[in-house]
Motif scaffolding. Sequence first.
Motif, PDB file in Angstrom:
ATOM      1  N   CYS A 146     -27.163  27.076  14.298  1.00  0.00           N
ATOM      2  CA  CYS A 146     -26.391  27.570  15.442  1.00  0.00           C
ATOM      3  C   CYS A 146     -26.339  26.514  16.536  1.00  0.00           C
ATOM      4  O   CYS A 146     -25.930  26.802  17.657  1.00  0.00           O
ATOM      5  N   TYR A 161     -23.657  36.340  13.250  1.00  0.00           N
ATOM      6  CA  TYR A 161     -24.230  36.350  14.589  1.00  0.00           C
ATOM      7  C   TYR A 161     -25.620  36.982  14.548  1.00  0.00           C
ATOM      8  O   TYR A 161     -25.904  37.847  13.711  1.00  0.00           O
ATOM      9  N   ARG A 284     -26.085  34.131  19.322  1.00  0.00           N
ATOM     10  CA  ARG A 284     -26.068  32.929  18.500  1.00  0.00           C
ATOM     11  C   ARG A 284     -25.111  33.114  17.313  1.00  0.00           C
ATOM     12  O   ARG A 284     -25.180  34.128  16.602  1.00  0.00           O
ATOM     13  N   PHE A 286     -24.317  31.513  13.822  1.00  0.00           N
ATOM     14  CA  PHE A 286     -24.793  30.600  12.793  1.00  0.00           C
ATOM     15  C   PHE A 286     -23.639  30.185  11.886  1.00  0.00           C
ATOM     16  O   PHE A 286     -22.799  31.010  11.505  1.00  0.00           O
TER      17      PHE A 286
END
Length: 311
Positions: A146, A161, A284, A286
């Motif tokens: 990320c 996410y 985040r 990824f």
Amino acid sequence: MQQDYEYILKVYEEGSISKAAEKLFLTQPALSIAIQRIESSIGMPLFDRTRRPLQPTQAGKIYIAMIRQMQELEFDLKRQIQDIRDLNVGDLKIGGSHYLNAYILPSVLTAFSHKYPGIHLELVEYGSDQLSAMLLERELDLTFSCNTAFMDNLEKYPAFYDHVLLAVPIEHPVNKKIADARLFSDDIINGKHLCADCPSVSLSHFNEVEFILLTPGNNLYDRCTQMFQEADFTPRIKLMLAQLATAYHLAVSGYAATFISDRLIHTNTDRLAFYNIQSSLTKRLFYILLPNRNYTTHAAKEFIQFFLTQF
């Protein structure tokens, strides 16, 4: 010629003719003569012998870079031929952190191996920094990250996410002061923390709390450092460690507060209070990352497509 390339690379990797000779099962004089013969053929030295460990000269750097390019072409050729021979057979080396390997990948890898039993999977586990370096060296077929700053010139696919939450032992007095923002494990399991009307709280409320933080080299360490800067206080760090799951279990035991991913919360616990922190850093995204190369194997393509159907 192929043998010459192997000799040059091994001396470069080991930084020593004697160490390289040992790895190549040669005597040191025999390897020295071979290196000198190669240098004579191109008319200049490939290594600076006045430095320890040995360092490549400018000519050596060019020579080594070209060897690696040829190795990459040879590697891609073998993989393309393998794919043509049998589209359901191949090798796939995946790198992940403990968090990814323990909480994200197990069900995906199990289902993928059932669908493609001929594809041999290899799973390696390191911190995000080391995985990034391995990917750049083409020691992995793919990994996850990320950290967008690392992704320049890499092939990437948005994958999933997660959301970073603060987990605080339930006995801590701060929980009573901000009870309106407090969440429990069943709230996380049911996705309440993702709702637009779910309360969030400034990290500054926790300036008297002791923290367990991940060590440098973990993406979550970098994010937490930035969040503390945003909140304008220096955290009281009680412990630093490498694994997110370990930090979570220590928090459950009451040791200290810690930041965790919502994807760790699968079972109910009455030992923690959870908080949405007011920061854009808590969300985040990824990506699946692959080396930037001319050819992506069939096995890697199939895994990417399969993974994206699961999230």
